[in-house]
Design an enzyme around this catalytic site. Structure first.
Site, PDB file in Angstrom:
ATOM      1  N   SER A 215       0.832  -1.219   0.000  1.00 14.93           N
ATOM      2  CA  SER A 215       0.000   0.000   0.000  1.00 14.93           C
ATOM      3  C   SER A 215       0.860   1.260   0.000  1.00 14.93           C
ATOM      4  CB  SER A 215      -0.891  -0.012   1.241  1.00 14.93           C
ATOM      5  OG  SER A 215      -1.512   1.239   1.412  1.00 14.93           O
TER       6      SER A 215
ATOM      7  N   GLN B 141       0.912  -0.380  -4.729  1.00 12.70           N
ATOM      8  CA  GLN B 141      -0.461   0.149  -4.846  1.00 12.70           C
ATOM      9  C   GLN B 141      -0.440   1.652  -4.620  1.00 12.70           C
ATOM     10  OE1 GLN B 141      -2.493   0.963  -1.658  1.00 12.70           O
ATOM     11  NE2 GLN B 141      -3.820   2.077  -3.074  1.00 12.70           N
TER      12      GLN B 141
ATOM     13  N   TYR C  90      -2.388   5.113  -4.030  1.00 13.60           N
ATOM     14  CA  TYR C  90      -3.501   6.019  -3.778  1.00 13.60           C
ATOM     15  C   TYR C  90      -3.057   7.326  -4.423  1.00 13.60           C
ATOM     16  CZ  TYR C  90      -6.091   3.207  -0.337  1.00 13.60           C
ATOM     17  OH  TYR C  90      -6.859   2.259   0.296  1.00 13.60           O
TER      18      TYR C  90
ATOM     19  N   THR D 253      -5.578   2.214  -6.989  1.00 16.07           N
ATOM     20  CA  THR D 253      -6.884   1.989  -6.351  1.00 16.07           C
ATOM     21  C   THR D 253      -7.804   3.167  -6.659  1.00 16.07           C
ATOM     22  OG1 THR D 253      -5.904   0.636  -4.626  1.00 16.07           O
ATOM     23  CG2 THR D 253      -8.037   1.625  -4.120  1.00 16.07           C
TER      24      THR D 253
ATOM     25  N   LYS E 168      -7.635  -1.028  -9.604  1.00 11.26           N
ATOM     26  CA  LYS E 168      -8.300  -1.777  -8.517  1.00 11.26           C
ATOM     27  C   LYS E 168      -9.625  -1.112  -8.130  1.00 11.26           C
ATOM     28  CE  LYS E 168      -7.497  -3.534  -3.797  1.00 11.26           C
ATOM     29  NZ  LYS E 168      -8.144  -2.784  -2.735  1.00 11.26           N
TER      30      LYS E 168
ATOM     31  N   HIS F 244     -13.186  -3.465  -2.113  1.00  8.98           N
ATOM     32  CA  HIS F 244     -12.399  -2.984  -0.975  1.00  8.98           C
ATOM     33  C   HIS F 244     -12.855  -3.682   0.311  1.00  8.98           C
ATOM     34  CE1 HIS F 244      -9.561   0.555  -0.332  1.00  8.98           C
ATOM     35  NE2 HIS F 244      -9.674   0.073   0.878  1.00  8.98           N
TER      36      HIS F 244
HETATM   37  C1  FNR Z   1      -7.567  -2.505   3.064  1.00 14.89           C
HETATM   38  N1  FNR Z   1      -7.656  -2.372   1.675  1.00 14.89           N
HETATM   39  C2  FNR Z   1      -6.825  -1.480   1.026  1.00 14.89           C
HETATM   40  N2  FNR Z   1      -6.848  -1.408  -0.339  1.00 14.89           N
HETATM   41  C3  FNR Z   1      -6.002  -0.592  -0.998  1.00 14.89           C
HETATM   42  O1  FNR Z   1      -6.042  -0.544  -2.226  1.00 14.89           O
HETATM   43  N3  FNR Z   1      -5.111   0.170  -0.302  1.00 14.89           N
HETATM   44  C4  FNR Z   1      -5.035   0.161   1.064  1.00 14.89           C
HETATM   45  O2  FNR Z   1      -4.215   0.849   1.658  1.00 14.89           O
HETATM   46  C5  FNR Z   1      -5.951  -0.661   1.758  1.00 14.89           C
HETATM   47  N4  FNR Z   1      -5.971  -0.694   3.124  1.00 14.89           N
HETATM   48  C6  FNR Z   1      -6.738  -1.631   3.792  1.00 14.89           C
HETATM   49  C7  FNR Z   1      -6.656  -1.735   5.171  1.00 14.89           C
HETATM   50  C8  FNR Z   1      -7.359  -2.742   5.840  1.00 14.89           C
HETATM   51  C9  FNR Z   1      -7.249  -2.867   7.325  1.00 14.89           C
HETATM   52  C10 FNR Z   1      -8.144  -3.647   5.112  1.00 14.89           C
HETATM   53  C11 FNR Z   1      -8.857  -4.789   5.797  1.00 14.89           C
HETATM   54  C12 FNR Z   1      -8.250  -3.518   3.748  1.00 14.89           C
HETATM   55  C13 FNR Z   1      -8.535  -3.265   0.902  1.00 14.89           C
HETATM   56  C14 FNR Z   1      -7.827  -4.560   0.561  1.00 14.89           C
HETATM   57  O3  FNR Z   1      -6.831  -4.358  -0.398  1.00 14.89           O
HETATM   58  C15 FNR Z   1      -8.815  -5.601   0.008  1.00 14.89           C
HETATM   59  O4  FNR Z   1      -9.526  -5.043  -1.058  1.00 14.89           O
HETATM   60  C16 FNR Z   1      -9.785  -6.088   1.104  1.00 14.89           C
HETATM   61  O5  FNR Z   1      -9.078  -6.364   2.289  1.00 14.89           O
HETATM   62  C17 FNR Z   1     -10.533  -7.325   0.672  1.00 14.89           C
HETATM   63  O6  FNR Z   1     -11.513  -7.659   1.600  1.00 14.89           O
HETATM   64  P1  FNR Z   1     -11.324  -8.829   2.700  1.00 14.89           P
HETATM   65  O7  FNR Z   1     -11.170 -10.109   1.945  1.00 14.89           O
HETATM   66  O8  FNR Z   1     -10.117  -8.487   3.497  1.00 14.89           O
HETATM   67  O9  FNR Z   1     -12.562  -8.765   3.524  1.00 14.89           O
END
Ligand code: FNR
Length: 379
Positions: free
Chosen positions: A121, A143, A145, A171, A252, A276
């Protein structure tokens, strides 16, 4: 190894091998604010729960009399050879889950140990150069932002390239943070920020925006970060995003087939279907239910997928529905919180072992066989 260790030799794993028990352990062990951040989602968390629940309405039909003595789960993603079809989804502020705060480096070490790539990230506790170095020979993706300031965006991507990341994942769904009651109730923001800003504070283009270096005036630097984070992207920005890198570019957060087609027309190398994990919008449609439409619209362009993957059988199902690679999210964050590098390795290996065994038992020795068969919808 994991299975027979338990069954034949009575070796109890250090951490649970299933998500439910793992999450219960994390729930008991983690400080409430950390748990809220990792476990929490948007609104009443319907979408988040539904993401995982929806896997149950898809099933794989077993085939018999197929020689599955050996299975091949390796993939080629954007010309990158990977030993297995899973990756670690980007989790920002993961420093919060590590006792020493260096959660990105720990995750990178787990990537090095397993060959499972980490999508790192933007919101890291340590600068990306150090995180990339900890990945060893395992390829990593960066990734982004996208910041409002183009120079900062381009600088972050250039640093990712120079650090050896093999692809850029942009993302799309988080230019502003969704309505997350648990974080709001916990007033989590200052704690989160402390684990998230290393890439900005170490970035020459970002530092050029500051009157004084962050070391001298941290408050002003954090305020500038707040003003710089989170560009509203539109399709008009795609040529610019494309022009930033020669590395494979993946978008994404794509859930609609038309968006997939438009992204591919704009020259991206990969589509990443994800909502997400239900953290951004609480709309109700599970990501796995959107995957088939996105895969169909994407044609030959690989589709990465995450959201709701909790087990090896979920991985197999997403692959059967056409995902080129499947992202593990919250489960590895719990592994990290409970067991550090070894905890992440344990979670990944357990999920992969279950996926491999399922393919063996159900008569699918290769991913090609699995994709050709697809899944059936439970009536
Ligand atoms: C994320 N996700 C996420 N996605 C992204 O593109 N950049 C990020 O910095 C973050 N940060 C983040 C923090 C936390 C605590 C979580 C749980 C998730 C989303 C992540 O990449 C992914 O899409 C999700 O975690 C998928 O869902 P599940 O399977 O974890 O429920």
């Amino acid at each position: 190894e994991i299975y027979f260790g338990g069954l034949m030799r009575g070796v109890k794993p250090t951490l649970p091998v299933d998500f439910k028990t793992l999450e219960a352990r994390a729930q008991a062990a983690l400080p409430p604010a950390t748990l809220s951040y990792v476990q929490g989602g948007c609104g009443d968390e319907f979408t988040q729960d539904h993401n995982a629940e929806a896997f149950k309405s898809w099933g794989l039909v077993p085939r018999m009399m197929v020689d599955c003595t050996t299975r091949d789960l390796s993939i080629d993603l954007f010309g990158i050879k990977l030993p297995s079809p899973v990756f670690m989804a980007p989790i920002g502020v993961i420093g919060l889950c590590a006792q020493d705060g260096h959660g990105d480096i720990a995750t990178a070490r787990a990537a090095a140990a397993t060959g499972v790539p980490m999508v790192a990230s933007t919101l890291m506790n340590d600068p990306m150069e150090q995180v990339a170095a900890a990945m060893g020979d395992t390829p990593g993706f960066f990734q982004l932002y996208t910041p409002k300031n183009r120079d900062v965006a381009e600088s972050l991507v250039a640093r990712a390239e120079a650090s050896g990341f093999k692809a850029i994942v942009v993302t799309l769904d988080t230019w502003v943070t969704g309505w997350r009651p648990r974080d709001l109730n916990e007033a989590n923001f200052p704690q989160l920020r402390g684990h998230a800003l290393a890439n900005y504070m170490s970035d020459p283009a970002f530092r050029a925006l500051l009157a004084k270096p962050p070391e001298e005036d941290p408050q002003a630097a954090v305020a500038q970060w707040g003003a710089t984070f989170g560009k509203t992207l539109t399709w008009a920005d795609l040529p610019w995003l494309r022009s930033m890198t020669k590395l494979p570019l993946i978008l994404k957060g794509i859930c609609h087939p038309d968006d997939a087609r438009r992204a591919i027309d704009g020259g991206v190398d990969g589509i990443y279907c994800s909502n997400h994990g239900g953290r951004q919008a609480n709309g109700g449609v599970a990501a796995i239910d959107m995957l088939p439409g996105v895969v169909e619209a994407s044609g030959k362009t690989p589709v990465m997928f995450d959201s709701g993957v909790r087990s090896g059988s979920d991985v197999v199902k997403a692959l059967a529905l056409g995902a080129a690679a499947v992202g593990i999210g919250r489960p590895y964050a719990y592994g990290l919180a409970l067991g550090g590098v070894a905890g992440v390795v344990h979670v990944l290996r357990s999920i992969l072992a279950e996926a491999d065994l399922l393919m063996a038992v159900d008569g699918y020795p290769t991913l090609t066989d699995l994709r050709a068969a697809g899944l059936v919808r439970r009536p």
